[in-house]
Design a protein around this motif. Structure first.
Motif, PDB file in Angstrom:
ATOM      1  N   VAL A  76       0.852  -1.180   0.000  1.00  0.00           N
ATOM      2  CA  VAL A  76       0.000   0.000   0.000  1.00  0.00           C
ATOM      3  C   VAL A  76       0.892   1.235   0.000  1.00  0.00           C
ATOM      4  CG1 VAL A  76      -1.946   1.151   1.109  1.00  0.00           C
ATOM      5  CG2 VAL A  76      -1.627  -1.319   1.397  1.00  0.00           C
ATOM      6  N   TYR A  77       0.860   1.937  -1.105  1.00  0.00           N
ATOM      7  CA  TYR A  77       1.679   3.140  -1.234  1.00  0.00           C
ATOM      8  C   TYR A  77       0.929   4.363  -0.730  1.00  0.00           C
ATOM      9  CZ  TYR A  77       5.239   0.739  -3.961  1.00  0.00           C
ATOM     10  OH  TYR A  77       6.243  -0.102  -4.363  1.00  0.00           O
ATOM     11  N   TYR A  78       1.646   5.200  -0.029  1.00  0.00           N
ATOM     12  CA  TYR A  78       1.052   6.430   0.499  1.00  0.00           C
ATOM     13  C   TYR A  78       1.807   7.644   0.000  1.00  0.00           C
ATOM     14  CZ  TYR A  78      -1.301   3.496   4.001  1.00  0.00           C
ATOM     15  OH  TYR A  78      -2.075   2.554   4.630  1.00  0.00           O
ATOM     16  N   LYS A  79       1.072   8.740  -0.124  1.00  0.00           N
ATOM     17  CA  LYS A  79       1.740  10.023  -0.356  1.00  0.00           C
ATOM     18  C   LYS A  79       0.961  11.128   0.340  1.00  0.00           C
ATOM     19  CE  LYS A  79      -0.399  10.930  -4.855  1.00  0.00           C
ATOM     20  NZ  LYS A  79      -0.151  11.256  -6.275  1.00  0.00           N
ATOM     21  N   THR A  80       1.643  12.197   0.614  1.00  0.00           N
ATOM     22  CA  THR A  80       1.048  13.330   1.316  1.00  0.00           C
ATOM     23  C   THR A  80       0.150  14.128   0.379  1.00  0.00           C
ATOM     24  OG1 THR A  80       3.007  13.437   2.725  1.00  0.00           O
ATOM     25  CG2 THR A  80       1.587  15.368   2.697  1.00  0.00           C
ATOM     26  N   THR A  81      -1.046  14.446   0.850  1.00  0.00           N
ATOM     27  CA  THR A  81      -1.972  15.251   0.055  1.00  0.00           C
ATOM     28  C   THR A  81      -1.664  16.745   0.240  1.00  0.00           C
ATOM     29  OG1 THR A  81      -3.539  15.420   1.875  1.00  0.00           O
ATOM     30  CG2 THR A  81      -3.802  13.552   0.389  1.00  0.00           C
ATOM     31  N   ALA A  82      -2.421  17.567  -0.458  1.00  0.00           N
ATOM     32  CA  ALA A  82      -2.258  19.018  -0.317  1.00  0.00           C
ATOM     33  C   ALA A  82      -2.561  19.439   1.124  1.00  0.00           C
ATOM     34  CB  ALA A  82      -3.174  19.759  -1.279  1.00  0.00           C
ATOM     35  N   ARG A  83      -3.623  18.882   1.666  1.00  0.00           N
ATOM     36  CA  ARG A  83      -3.944  19.176   3.071  1.00  0.00           C
ATOM     37  C   ARG A  83      -2.833  18.700   3.988  1.00  0.00           C
ATOM     38  NH1 ARG A  83      -9.463  17.151   5.360  1.00  0.00           N
ATOM     39  NH2 ARG A  83      -8.468  18.048   7.206  1.00  0.00           N
ATOM     40  N   GLY A  84      -2.257  17.553   3.659  1.00  0.00           N
ATOM     41  CA  GLY A  84      -1.147  17.027   4.442  1.00  0.00           C
ATOM     42  C   GLY A  84       0.048  17.959   4.419  1.00  0.00           C
ATOM     43  N   LYS A  85       0.240  18.585   3.278  1.00  0.00           N
ATOM     44  CA  LYS A  85       1.375  19.519   3.164  1.00  0.00           C
ATOM     45  C   LYS A  85       1.136  20.777   3.977  1.00  0.00           C
ATOM     46  CE  LYS A  85       3.085  17.701  -1.165  1.00  0.00           C
ATOM     47  NZ  LYS A  85       3.052  17.772  -2.642  1.00  0.00           N
ATOM     48  N   ARG A  86      -0.122  21.188   4.024  1.00  0.00           N
ATOM     49  CA  ARG A  86      -0.417  22.348   4.877  1.00  0.00           C
ATOM     50  C   ARG A  86      -0.205  21.989   6.344  1.00  0.00           C
ATOM     51  NH1 ARG A  86      -4.662  23.071   1.127  1.00  0.00           N
ATOM     52  NH2 ARG A  86      -6.224  22.175   2.515  1.00  0.00           N
ATOM     53  N   LYS A  89       3.472  21.960   7.072  1.00  0.00           N
ATOM     54  CA  LYS A  89       4.002  23.313   7.249  1.00  0.00           C
ATOM     55  C   LYS A  89       3.766  23.810   8.675  1.00  0.00           C
ATOM     56  CE  LYS A  89       3.676  26.050   3.583  1.00  0.00           C
ATOM     57  NZ  LYS A  89       3.080  26.987   2.592  1.00  0.00           N
ATOM     58  N   GLU A  90       2.563  23.513   9.155  1.00  0.00           N
ATOM     59  CA  GLU A  90       2.177  23.874  10.525  1.00  0.00           C
ATOM     60  C   GLU A  90       3.086  23.175  11.539  1.00  0.00           C
ATOM     61  OE1 GLU A  90      -2.284  23.910  10.820  1.00  0.00           O
ATOM     62  OE2 GLU A  90      -1.829  22.753  12.639  1.00  0.00           O
ATOM     63  N   LEU A  91       3.306  21.888  11.324  1.00  0.00           N
ATOM     64  CA  LEU A  91       4.152  21.117  12.241  1.00  0.00           C
ATOM     65  C   LEU A  91       5.589  21.617  12.220  1.00  0.00           C
ATOM     66  CD1 LEU A  91       2.886  17.444  11.743  1.00  0.00           C
ATOM     67  CD2 LEU A  91       2.766  18.817  13.835  1.00  0.00           C
ATOM     68  N   LEU A  92       6.051  22.008  11.039  1.00  0.00           N
ATOM     69  CA  LEU A  92       7.413  22.523  10.934  1.00  0.00           C
ATOM     70  C   LEU A  92       7.559  23.817  11.718  1.00  0.00           C
ATOM     71  CD1 LEU A  92       8.174  21.789   7.170  1.00  0.00           C
ATOM     72  CD2 LEU A  92       9.210  20.686   9.161  1.00  0.00           C
ATOM     73  N   GLN A  93       6.519  24.635  11.669  1.00  0.00           N
ATOM     74  CA  GLN A  93       6.550  25.872  12.466  1.00  0.00           C
ATOM     75  C   GLN A  93       6.578  25.564  13.956  1.00  0.00           C
ATOM     76  OE1 GLN A  93       3.231  28.198  11.100  1.00  0.00           O
ATOM     77  NE2 GLN A  93       4.258  28.768   9.192  1.00  0.00           N
ATOM     78  N   ASP A  94       5.735  24.613  14.357  1.00  0.00           N
ATOM     79  CA  ASP A  94       5.732  24.187  15.760  1.00  0.00           C
ATOM     80  C   ASP A  94       7.108  23.669  16.163  1.00  0.00           C
ATOM     81  OD1 ASP A  94       3.136  24.850  16.153  1.00  0.00           O
ATOM     82  OD2 ASP A  94       2.360  22.811  16.208  1.00  0.00           O
ATOM     83  N   TRP A  95       7.682  22.873  15.289  1.00  0.00           N
ATOM     84  CA  TRP A  95       8.995  22.293  15.587  1.00  0.00           C
ATOM     85  C   TRP A  95      10.056  23.394  15.758  1.00  0.00           C
ATOM     86  CZ3 TRP A  95      11.704  18.811  17.715  1.00  0.00           C
ATOM     87  CH2 TRP A  95      13.066  18.685  17.438  1.00  0.00           C
ATOM     88  N   ASP A  96      10.019  24.360  14.870  1.00  0.00           N
ATOM     89  CA  ASP A  96      10.981  25.463  14.962  1.00  0.00           C
ATOM     90  C   ASP A  96      10.794  26.236  16.256  1.00  0.00           C
ATOM     91  OD1 ASP A  96      12.219  24.838  12.627  1.00  0.00           O
ATOM     92  OD2 ASP A  96      11.177  26.330  11.410  1.00  0.00           O
ATOM     93  N   ARG A  97       9.548  26.492  16.583  1.00  0.00           N
ATOM     94  CA  ARG A  97       9.267  27.251  17.794  1.00  0.00           C
ATOM     95  C   ARG A  97       9.723  26.489  19.038  1.00  0.00           C
ATOM     96  NH1 ARG A  97       5.397  26.651  21.154  1.00  0.00           N
ATOM     97  NH2 ARG A  97       4.216  25.327  19.740  1.00  0.00           N
ATOM     98  N   VAL A  98       9.292  25.242  19.147  1.00  0.00           N
ATOM     99  CA  VAL A  98       9.604  24.472  20.350  1.00  0.00           C
ATOM    100  C   VAL A  98      11.105  24.183  20.451  1.00  0.00           C
ATOM    101  CG1 VAL A  98       9.264  22.283  21.549  1.00  0.00           C
ATOM    102  CG2 VAL A  98       7.320  23.452  20.514  1.00  0.00           C
ATOM    103  N   SER A  99      11.696  23.710  19.364  1.00  0.00           N
ATOM    104  CA  SER A  99      13.117  23.364  19.444  1.00  0.00           C
ATOM    105  C   SER A  99      13.953  24.623  19.637  1.00  0.00           C
ATOM    106  CB  SER A  99      13.562  22.585  18.205  1.00  0.00           C
ATOM    107  OG  SER A  99      13.467  23.384  17.045  1.00  0.00           O
ATOM    108  N   GLY A 100      13.502  25.716  19.028  1.00  0.00           N
ATOM    109  CA  GLY A 100      14.185  26.986  19.241  1.00  0.00           C
ATOM    110  C   GLY A 100      14.103  27.418  20.693  1.00  0.00           C
TER     111      GLY A 100
END
Lengths: 111, 111
Positions: A76-86, A89-100
């Motif tokens: 079963v192959y998976y890929k990230t949807t457009a919503r997944g990419k949004r 992006k949100e998670l990456l911001q959270d990661w930057d904030r928290v790890s920072g």
DNA sequence: AGCCTATACCTATAACTAATAGGTAATATA
DNA sequence: TATATTACCTATTAGTTATAGGTATAGGCT
């Protein structure tokens, strides 16, 4: 007993799965290895973590799946949807904030 | 309902509390502000998070407390014990491993 | 043939813990 | 006098990672 909530792992399966599957389509078992490899063996997520994560993300519309028929084994192959990419992006911001924030607090020694 | 398990926050209260209290003795309410400040306002832990963390860490022997009598308000000062410092070292290693792994996976774009 | 390992998927349960939403009481401040 | 701040606290919820199982096929080794 046993470590169910190890430190610093919350959100990590979701982040890594969305990230890796936004670059290229993969199937679960492959993804398990990709996570180990891409994190330089620092993070290892068992199948029992990855599969439920994939199902949860798909049900939330953040991943889309397709079954590979011509393969020897059922995959079963998976890929990230457009919503997944949004969401990514949100998670990456959270990661930057928290790890920072954490690194700032830890670096306070030299301040 | 509502965000009980926000991403990337597991282990963070324990890490920050052990870290800050290993540098200097503080009381709970003060610590709440110190966490906000030391993380450059990136991480804010409510009293309802900090106090239970303090109690848990103390019961595990990672913190020691003393009550300040001569103060206007009743204050309970905490500091990290030797065992707490060993635990802190462990957490710092975990943090380096996990954050290093994540950053490696995220940086894969440019590889 | 028989056995083990690897591939590839899956689920149920437990454990933990951060966040919320309350609550008490005294003291400053407006 | 009313409000905000200081300073402590607890109960409950919610969510999710990790563990420990389980199924089935294919390939290698003895």
């Amino acid at each position: 007993m046993s470590k169910t909530n190890p430190p610093f792992m919350s959100g990590v399966p979701e982040l890594l799965v969305l990230r890796l599957l936004s670059q290229q389509e993969m199937y679960g078992y492959e993804l398990v290895r990709a996570i180990r490899h891409s994190t330089l063996e620092s993070i290892s997520l068992a199948e029992g973590v990855v599969y439920p994560t994939l199902h949860s993300l798909e049900s939330r519309g953040l991943l889309r799946s397709r079954e590979a028929s011509n393969s020897v084994r059922p995959r079963v192959y998976y890929k990230t949807t457009a919503r997944g990419k949004r969401r990514l992006k949100e998670l990456l911001q959270d990661w930057d904030r928290v790890s920072g924030g954490i690194n700032a607090a830890l670096g306070e020694l030299y301040a």
